[in-house]
Structure formats: C-alpha cells, structure tokens
Design a protein around this motif. Structure first.
Motif, PDB file in Angstrom:
ATOM      1  N   UNK A  53       6.193   8.134  -9.071  1.00  0.00           N
ATOM      2  CA  UNK A  53       5.247   9.217  -8.840  1.00  0.00           C
ATOM      3  C   UNK A  53       5.284   9.551  -7.349  1.00  0.00           C
ATOM      4  N   UNK A  54       4.629  10.641  -6.977  1.00  0.00           N
ATOM      5  CA  UNK A  54       4.651  11.029  -5.568  1.00  0.00           C
ATOM      6  C   UNK A  54       4.009   9.953  -4.687  1.00  0.00           C
ATOM      7  N   UNK A  55       2.855   9.435  -5.089  1.00  0.00           N
ATOM      8  CA  UNK A  55       2.190   8.429  -4.260  1.00  0.00           C
ATOM      9  C   UNK A  55       3.005   7.138  -4.225  1.00  0.00           C
ATOM     10  N   UNK A  56       3.702   6.827  -5.301  1.00  0.00           N
ATOM     11  CA  UNK A  56       4.577   5.652  -5.287  1.00  0.00           C
ATOM     12  C   UNK A  56       5.738   5.846  -4.314  1.00  0.00           C
ATOM     13  N   UNK A  57       6.217   7.075  -4.195  1.00  0.00           N
ATOM     14  CA  UNK A  57       7.296   7.330  -3.238  1.00  0.00           C
ATOM     15  C   UNK A  57       6.817   7.132  -1.804  1.00  0.00           C
ATOM     16  N   UNK A  61       8.571   4.572   0.822  1.00  0.00           N
ATOM     17  CA  UNK A  61       9.000   4.895   2.184  1.00  0.00           C
ATOM     18  C   UNK A  61       8.287   4.015   3.202  1.00  0.00           C
ATOM     19  N   UNK A  62       7.120   3.477   2.829  1.00  0.00           N
ATOM     20  CA  UNK A  62       6.390   2.564   3.718  1.00  0.00           C
ATOM     21  C   UNK A  62       6.875   1.125   3.556  1.00  0.00           C
ATOM     22  N   UNK A  63       8.069   0.976   2.959  1.00  0.00           N
ATOM     23  CA  UNK A  63       8.741  -0.324   2.833  1.00  0.00           C
ATOM     24  C   UNK A  63       8.085  -1.258   1.824  1.00  0.00           C
ATOM     25  N   UNK A  64       7.404  -0.692   0.833  1.00  0.00           N
ATOM     26  CA  UNK A  64       6.924  -1.493  -0.285  1.00  0.00           C
ATOM     27  C   UNK A  64       7.956  -1.395  -1.410  1.00  0.00           C
ATOM     28  N   UNK A  73      -4.085   1.942  -2.860  1.00  0.00           N
ATOM     29  CA  UNK A  73      -5.123   1.570  -1.896  1.00  0.00           C
ATOM     30  C   UNK A  73      -4.599   0.686  -0.770  1.00  0.00           C
ATOM     31  N   UNK A  74      -3.409   0.123  -0.965  1.00  0.00           N
ATOM     32  CA  UNK A  74      -2.838  -0.710   0.100  1.00  0.00           C
ATOM     33  C   UNK A  74      -2.598   0.102   1.368  1.00  0.00           C
ATOM     34  N   UNK A  75      -2.464   1.420   1.210  1.00  0.00           N
ATOM     35  CA  UNK A  75      -2.265   2.282   2.374  1.00  0.00           C
ATOM     36  C   UNK A  75      -3.499   2.311   3.275  1.00  0.00           C
ATOM     37  N   UNK A  76      -4.656   1.934   2.713  1.00  0.00           N
ATOM     38  CA  UNK A  76      -5.894   1.884   3.495  1.00  0.00           C
ATOM     39  C   UNK A  76      -6.122   0.522   4.123  1.00  0.00           C
ATOM     40  N   UNK A  77      -5.286  -0.430   3.778  1.00  0.00           N
ATOM     41  CA  UNK A  77      -5.455  -1.808   4.243  1.00  0.00           C
ATOM     42  C   UNK A  77      -4.791  -1.966   5.603  1.00  0.00           C
TER      43      UNK A  77
END
Length: 246
Positions: A53-57, A61-64, A73-77
């Motif tokens: 999905x777009x948010x998964x992409x 790209x954030x190396x997950x 929600x990990x993007x807020x961590x």
C-alpha cells in the motif's frame, strides 16, 4: 530507481555490492513485463517484487524491510535522545563511465572503507522539461550520484575521520563528473563547495555554490530574491544573495 554501491566483505574478500531498488506505481506483473523489454539485463523476477500500500511504501523507504508487518504508527515513534550523523556530497555525470573507470572507483571505495554511492538515472519525462524552465538545470544529465556516509559515534575524532573519507572519495570521483563547474544537487546541501558570509562579497561567494546548484538559472534566482527579499532577511550559509551585493 536507485543503484546502490557499497563496499562489503564476502567470504573474507572485500568487494563492492550493487543493489537496485525502485518504486513502481502499478502491479508487479506490469513492472516485470516492462523491464523485460526495457532492461532485460536486470533479470527482474516476481520474487524480487513486493506489492505494498502507499503507507507501506513509506515504511519501506524508511528502511523497514518488513513494511507489510509493521504498523504505520511506527513513523510517530521518535526518540529525541538518539542521534546519528551523516555527510552527503553529490555529482552529476554527463558521459558514461567506462569499465576501467568503474574498476578504479570500486577499488577506491574499498580503500576508503565505508562510503556508499547512490546513482539516480535521469531522462524520460524529466529531460522533456527545459533546463531553464525551473531552477533545477540538470535534467539532461545521465544520472546523479549521491556520496553517502553515516556514523553513530558522536566524537570529534570519528567525525573528522568520516568526513575525511568522504572528501577523499569525492576527489577520486572528479575525472568522471561534470566540470567547470562541478555541479551539485541542492537537496544534499554541501558546505564544502562554498559558504556565504553575507558581507560585502556576498554575491561572489554565493556564485561559487550557486552556479554548481543552479547553473545559468542562478542570476534569475538573484533577481527574484532581490524583488521579494531586498533586505536579505531570509538567509543561511548557502542562500541566494541580492543583486545589491554584487
């Protein structure tokens, strides 16, 4: 699409690893079919692709690497007490680098030790836009090269060492990239290529880095800057100067 080059050790031998990563807006069958025609040397297979999905992409790209399993929600961590350090430099290539040149660069990457290179190919729709239609003038280049260095140690000795490695490899790259000026990418702001003290020589100081970033568009940007911010209130080490500083 990006080509990543990194020095690695395999079977106790030092070598350079090449990885190709890309984001395709469509189904995996479509990109496999497309690249089979346009880039068969890559040998792309279905197992090399992951539909997201777009948010998964964004997570990917954030190396997950496990982006399909990680919650957005990990993007807020964020951990404000942690820090990492980096240096980026950039180049543009107009002529293909031959095999001898690549062998030389691979050897120097191994000698330097940690430097990574990221190649972004240009062309396509990007090259259909004129070099003076926007401030970005590098649309007709073959590709952009990012020199990438990251480290964790906060000490000044580590900083000096890693910056030295980055600058050394930058000098080795010189024969293969643009010249007079040696162009650079504004989004990888590099204070090594020039700094503005905003004194009486502001224009001349800015012209050094400004033409590397913006080419012949630099003077047009000076006119815009002079019109909208004649007092040069908004400024930094590599901002556009006003014409009054000529």
């Amino acid at each position: 699409m990006r080509l990543l080059l990194q020095p690695v050790t395999r079977n106790k031998m030092q070598t350079v690893r090449a990885s190709v990563v890309a984001l395709f807006l469509g189904k995996q069958d479509d990109v496999i079919s497309l690249l089979a025609k346009e880039f068969p040397e890559l040998g792309l297979k279905k197992e090399n692709c992951t539909e997201l999905t777009w948010i998964q992409s964004v997570l990917w790209w954030a190396n997950n690497d496990n982006a399909t399993e990680v919650k957005p929600e990990i993007l807020l961590d964020r951990n404000p007490d942690s820090a990492s350090f980096l240096k980026r430099k950039s180049d543009f290539v107009e002529k293909e680098i031959n095999k001898e040149g690549l062998d030389f660069l691979f050897k120097k990457m191994i000698e330097v030790g940690k430097i990574g290179l990221v190649f972004n190919p240009y062309g396509g729709k990007m090259s259909e836009i004129g070099t003076t239609e926007t401030p970005f003038p590098h649309r007709t280049k073959l590709y952009k090269v990012q020199h990438s260095m990251n480290w964790k140690d906060p000490g000044t000795e580590a900083e000096s060492g890693f910056l030295g490695q980055t600058r050394s490899f930058y000098s080795y790259m010189a024969p293969f990239v643009t010249k007079n000026p040696r162009h650079a990418y504004i989004n990888y702001r590099d204070l090594d290529i020039g700094v503005n003290s905003h004194g009486p020589n502001s224009y001349k100081e800015a012209e050094v880095y400004g033409r590397k970033y913006f080419g012949e568009n630099f003077d047009r940007l000076v006119k815009v800057k002079t019109a909208v911010d004649p007092q040069n209130f908004f400024r930094d080490e590599q901002s556009i100067p006003t014409s009054s500083s000529k």
